[in-house]
Design a protein around this motif. Structure first.
Motif, PDB file in Angstrom:
ATOM      1  N   PRO A   1     -17.116   6.116  13.751  1.00  0.00           N
ATOM      2  CA  PRO A   1     -16.759   7.386  13.146  1.00  0.00           C
ATOM      3  C   PRO A   1     -15.308   6.866  12.266  1.00  0.00           C
ATOM      4  O   PRO A   1     -15.111   7.101  11.100  1.00  0.00           O
ATOM      5  CB  PRO A   1     -16.143   7.961  14.022  1.00  0.00           C
ATOM      6  N   LEU A   2     -14.573   5.487  12.665  1.00  0.00           N
ATOM      7  CA  LEU A   2     -13.449   4.875  12.115  1.00  0.00           C
ATOM      8  C   LEU A   2     -14.233   3.882  11.230  1.00  0.00           C
ATOM      9  O   LEU A   2     -13.598   4.323  10.164  1.00  0.00           O
ATOM     10  CB  LEU A   2     -13.025   4.393  13.424  1.00  0.00           C
ATOM     11  N   ARG A   3     -15.258   3.128  11.060  1.00  0.00           N
ATOM     12  CA  ARG A   3     -15.792   2.443   9.908  1.00  0.00           C
ATOM     13  C   ARG A   3     -16.524   3.352   8.753  1.00  0.00           C
ATOM     14  O   ARG A   3     -15.573   2.909   7.647  1.00  0.00           O
ATOM     15  CB  ARG A   3     -16.701   1.624  11.397  1.00  0.00           C
TER      16      ARG A   3
ATOM     17  N   GLN B   1     -15.672   5.209   3.822  1.00  0.00           N
ATOM     18  CA  GLN B   1     -14.933   6.093   1.766  1.00  0.00           C
ATOM     19  C   GLN B   1     -13.602   5.640   1.447  1.00  0.00           C
ATOM     20  O   GLN B   1     -13.611   5.046   0.049  1.00  0.00           O
ATOM     21  CB  GLN B   1     -14.861   7.422   3.204  1.00  0.00           C
ATOM     22  N   LEU B   2     -12.872   4.399   2.245  1.00  0.00           N
ATOM     23  CA  LEU B   2     -11.449   3.856   1.868  1.00  0.00           C
ATOM     24  C   LEU B   2     -11.995   3.261   0.780  1.00  0.00           C
ATOM     25  O   LEU B   2     -11.474   3.089  -0.554  1.00  0.00           O
ATOM     26  CB  LEU B   2     -10.570   3.550   2.842  1.00  0.00           C
ATOM     27  N   ASP B   3     -12.933   2.026   1.054  1.00  0.00           N
ATOM     28  CA  ASP B   3     -13.187   0.973   0.244  1.00  0.00           C
ATOM     29  C   ASP B   3     -13.607   1.028  -1.203  1.00  0.00           C
ATOM     30  O   ASP B   3     -13.333   0.922  -1.962  1.00  0.00           O
ATOM     31  CB  ASP B   3     -13.934  -0.007   1.452  1.00  0.00           C
TER      32      ASP B   3
ATOM     33  N   LEU C   1     -10.965   1.163  -8.714  1.00  0.00           N
ATOM     34  CA  LEU C   1     -10.395   0.059 -10.145  1.00  0.00           C
ATOM     35  C   LEU C   1     -11.328  -0.075 -11.309  1.00  0.00           C
ATOM     36  O   LEU C   1     -11.187  -0.665 -12.308  1.00  0.00           O
ATOM     37  CB  LEU C   1     -10.741  -1.423  -9.644  1.00  0.00           C
ATOM     38  N   GLU C   2     -12.743   0.647 -10.473  1.00  0.00           N
ATOM     39  CA  GLU C   2     -14.014  -0.037 -12.128  1.00  0.00           C
ATOM     40  C   GLU C   2     -13.104   1.405 -13.304  1.00  0.00           C
ATOM     41  O   GLU C   2     -13.662   0.776 -14.108  1.00  0.00           O
ATOM     42  CB  GLU C   2     -15.304  -0.045 -11.507  1.00  0.00           C
ATOM     43  N   ASN C   3     -12.890   2.716 -12.615  1.00  0.00           N
ATOM     44  CA  ASN C   3     -12.835   3.539 -14.000  1.00  0.00           C
ATOM     45  C   ASN C   3     -11.249   3.577 -14.373  1.00  0.00           C
ATOM     46  O   ASN C   3     -11.248   4.320 -15.164  1.00  0.00           O
ATOM     47  CB  ASN C   3     -13.623   4.521 -13.630  1.00  0.00           C
ATOM     48  N   ASN C   4     -10.631   2.732 -13.346  1.00  0.00           N
ATOM     49  CA  ASN C   4      -9.150   3.187 -14.368  1.00  0.00           C
ATOM     50  C   ASN C   4      -8.463   3.879 -13.590  1.00  0.00           C
ATOM     51  O   ASN C   4      -8.036   4.498 -14.615  1.00  0.00           O
ATOM     52  CB  ASN C   4      -8.985   2.296 -15.503  1.00  0.00           C
ATOM     53  N   ILE C   5      -8.825   4.767 -12.881  1.00  0.00           N
ATOM     54  CA  ILE C   5      -8.305   5.945 -12.604  1.00  0.00           C
ATOM     55  C   ILE C   5      -7.968   6.116 -11.643  1.00  0.00           C
ATOM     56  O   ILE C   5      -8.008   5.771  -9.975  1.00  0.00           O
ATOM     57  CB  ILE C   5      -9.449   7.068 -11.978  1.00  0.00           C
ATOM     58  N   ASP C   6      -6.088   6.506 -11.664  1.00  0.00           N
ATOM     59  CA  ASP C   6      -5.375   6.854 -10.191  1.00  0.00           C
ATOM     60  C   ASP C   6      -5.963   7.850  -9.311  1.00  0.00           C
ATOM     61  O   ASP C   6      -6.032   9.737  -9.294  1.00  0.00           O
ATOM     62  CB  ASP C   6      -4.080   7.560 -10.846  1.00  0.00           C
ATOM     63  N   MET C   7      -6.299   7.610  -8.192  1.00  0.00           N
ATOM     64  CA  MET C   7      -6.858   8.308  -7.172  1.00  0.00           C
ATOM     65  C   MET C   7      -6.003   8.043  -5.947  1.00  0.00           C
ATOM     66  O   MET C   7      -6.362   7.926  -4.279  1.00  0.00           O
ATOM     67  CB  MET C   7      -8.256   7.673  -6.622  1.00  0.00           C
ATOM     68  N   SER C   8      -4.630   8.054  -6.229  1.00  0.00           N
ATOM     69  CA  SER C   8      -3.844   7.442  -5.045  1.00  0.00           C
ATOM     70  C   SER C   8      -3.346   8.702  -4.196  1.00  0.00           C
ATOM     71  O   SER C   8      -3.488   8.534  -2.752  1.00  0.00           O
ATOM     72  CB  SER C   8      -2.298   7.271  -6.037  1.00  0.00           C
ATOM     73  N   ALA C   9      -3.817   9.861  -4.391  1.00  0.00           N
ATOM     74  CA  ALA C   9      -3.577  11.139  -3.516  1.00  0.00           C
ATOM     75  C   ALA C   9      -4.778  11.133  -2.560  1.00  0.00           C
ATOM     76  O   ALA C   9      -4.786  10.980  -1.150  1.00  0.00           O
ATOM     77  CB  ALA C   9      -3.457  12.571  -4.728  1.00  0.00           C
ATOM     78  N   GLU C  10      -5.985  10.553  -3.199  1.00  0.00           N
ATOM     79  CA  GLU C  10      -7.246  10.736  -2.627  1.00  0.00           C
ATOM     80  C   GLU C  10      -7.185   9.668  -1.789  1.00  0.00           C
ATOM     81  O   GLU C  10      -7.277   9.566  -0.266  1.00  0.00           O
ATOM     82  CB  GLU C  10      -8.683  10.916  -2.871  1.00  0.00           C
ATOM     83  N   LEU C  11      -6.820   8.699  -1.919  1.00  0.00           N
ATOM     84  CA  LEU C  11      -6.430   7.486  -1.029  1.00  0.00           C
ATOM     85  C   LEU C  11      -5.570   7.092   0.092  1.00  0.00           C
ATOM     86  O   LEU C  11      -5.592   7.655   1.088  1.00  0.00           O
ATOM     87  CB  LEU C  11      -6.240   6.380  -1.683  1.00  0.00           C
TER      88      LEU C  11
ATOM     89  N   LYS D   1      -6.123   9.665   7.286  1.00  0.00           N
ATOM     90  CA  LYS D   1      -6.792  10.770   8.125  1.00  0.00           C
ATOM     91  C   LYS D   1      -7.360   9.944   9.492  1.00  0.00           C
ATOM     92  O   LYS D   1      -7.709   9.785  10.285  1.00  0.00           O
ATOM     93  CB  LYS D   1      -8.127  11.377   7.431  1.00  0.00           C
ATOM     94  N   ILE D   2      -7.237   8.001   8.420  1.00  0.00           N
ATOM     95  CA  ILE D   2      -8.329   6.608   9.629  1.00  0.00           C
ATOM     96  C   ILE D   2      -7.236   6.663  10.856  1.00  0.00           C
ATOM     97  O   ILE D   2      -7.319   6.190  11.269  1.00  0.00           O
ATOM     98  CB  ILE D   2      -8.059   5.928   8.499  1.00  0.00           C
ATOM     99  N   GLU D   3      -6.352   7.195  10.148  1.00  0.00           N
ATOM    100  CA  GLU D   3      -5.264   6.929  11.438  1.00  0.00           C
ATOM    101  C   GLU D   3      -4.785   7.585  12.499  1.00  0.00           C
ATOM    102  O   GLU D   3      -4.213   7.571  13.056  1.00  0.00           O
ATOM    103  CB  GLU D   3      -3.330   7.067  10.983  1.00  0.00           C
ATOM    104  N   VAL D   4      -5.149   8.901  12.010  1.00  0.00           N
ATOM    105  CA  VAL D   4      -5.991  10.400  13.077  1.00  0.00           C
ATOM    106  C   VAL D   4      -6.375   9.753  14.331  1.00  0.00           C
ATOM    107  O   VAL D   4      -5.970   9.997  15.085  1.00  0.00           O
ATOM    108  CB  VAL D   4      -5.207  11.377  12.097  1.00  0.00           C
ATOM    109  N   THR D   5      -7.426   9.348  13.189  1.00  0.00           N
ATOM    110  CA  THR D   5      -9.154   8.950  14.049  1.00  0.00           C
ATOM    111  C   THR D   5      -8.807   8.208  15.113  1.00  0.00           C
ATOM    112  O   THR D   5      -8.694   7.911  16.042  1.00  0.00           O
ATOM    113  CB  THR D   5      -9.975   9.278  12.504  1.00  0.00           C
TER     114      THR D   5
END
Length: 324
Positions: free
Chosen positions: A13-15, A20-22, A29-39, A45-49
């Motif tokens: 589950p962690l992997r 998803q994060l990767d 990076l590819e679309n030059n979109i700011d997705m900092s909030a989603e990241l 969630k990774i830390e909690v899991t």
């Protein structure tokens, strides 16, 4: 982002979250979109899991972590903790056993004798190290080095990491049981301070053969047992598939062993296991070794022997309570 190639079942589950994060990071990076909030949300969630998984490991899962192929081995800790390690070879009777190594070194400025069980990282090294399973000559080499340490007044530091002594015909022919038994007797009477740490697997008499020390430490995800979970399951349930049930019944994990008085201290590991941060694991071990060694060096030879005798005489005591 690099991920460990070796994956334990309960880590899946962690992997998946890390994948998803990767993917999200690549998309940003590819679309030059700011997705900092989603990241940030996925990272949280990774830390909690991660904390949920590694804070609630079952005994069998901890055995799996103890066997992780990337887990630091004895020589990794020796390299991190000691200087001027000089390996000494041979038992002066048969040959040199590469599954059990030893020699002099300096730990925190003190001259010490190192005795350690060593596994291999790949097939070639595992064959050389016999998969960390010492033969009689390994235990006789260990005894020779302990006696050398006693002669020169050197504290003995042992690193336990074996599924058990080698059970092959040639090992039995050279009397592995006798070699281990002699070590138990001689370590009980050793006139210098001794410390053992279980860094991975602590299986049966193979582990005990270098484990009768003044203090026994264990890493949080290591185990120490009279038999492997698979071996126990094969005997009791006639099926190795019951290994998880056997691990629970054997009380082989660090917390159980501390509660039962079998070990003296449990050394905390980095989240996810020592292989996730070997430097932090080595630092924790160094602090524990230093603390216990300082205490032992203050004792007289007579007190050292008396305390060691009492420690092992008290093991296995229990009370019967009538259930109404």
């Amino acid at each position: 982002m690099d991920r460990p190639a070796y994956l334990l079942e309960f880590e899946k589950p962690l992997r998946e979250l890390e994948k998803q994060l990767d993917a999200l990071h690549q998309q940003s990076l590819e679309n030059n979109i700011d997705m900092s909030a989603e990241l940030a949300a996925i990272e949280q969630k990774i830390e909690v899991t991660k904390r949920e998984i590694y804070s609630n490991l079952t005994p069998w899962q901890r055995v799996q972590v103890a066997r992780h192929p990337k887990r630091p081995y004895a020589l990794d800790y020796v390299a991190a903790l000691c200087t001027d390690f000089q390996e000494l070879h041979g038992d002066r009777q048969f040959k040199d056993d590469q599954a059990l190594i030893g020699g002099t070194a300096f730990f925190d400025g003190r001259a010490v004798m190192i005795i350690a069980q060593q596994k291999g990282r790949d097939t070639k090294e595992n064959i050389l190290r016999n998969f960390g399973m010492p033969q009689p000559e390994g235990y006789r080499k260990a005894l020779r080095l302990m006696k050398l340490a006693e002669k020169f007044g050197l504290p003995v530091l042992t690193f336990i990491d074996t599924p058990g002594a080698f059970p092959g015909v040639e090992s039995e022919a050279r009397h592995v049981s006798e070699a281990i038994a002699v070590n138990l007797r001689e370590m009980a009477m050793l006139k210098v301070p001794s410390l053992a740490v279980i860094v991975g697997e602590g299986g049966s008499g193979g582990a005990l053969g270098i484990g009768v020390t003044d203090r026994v430490l264990i890493f949080e995800n290591s185990y120490y047992s009279v038999i492997s979970p698979e071996g126990c399951a094969a005997i009791l349930w006639k099926d190795r598939a019951h290994a998880a049930k056997a691990a629970e019944a054997l009380k082989l994990n660090a917390a159980n062993l501390k509660e039962l008085g079998v070990v003296d201290e449990v050394i905390a590991e980095p989240l996810g296991g020592a292989h996730n941060d070997p430097a932090a694991a080595a630092a924790a071990l160094k602090a524990a070794f230093t603390r216990h060694l300082d205490e032992l060096l203050e004792k007289s030879e007579e007190d050292l022997l008396d305390d060691r005798y009492e420690r092992y005489r008290e093991l296995g005591q229990y009370r019967e309570v009538a259930v109404k």
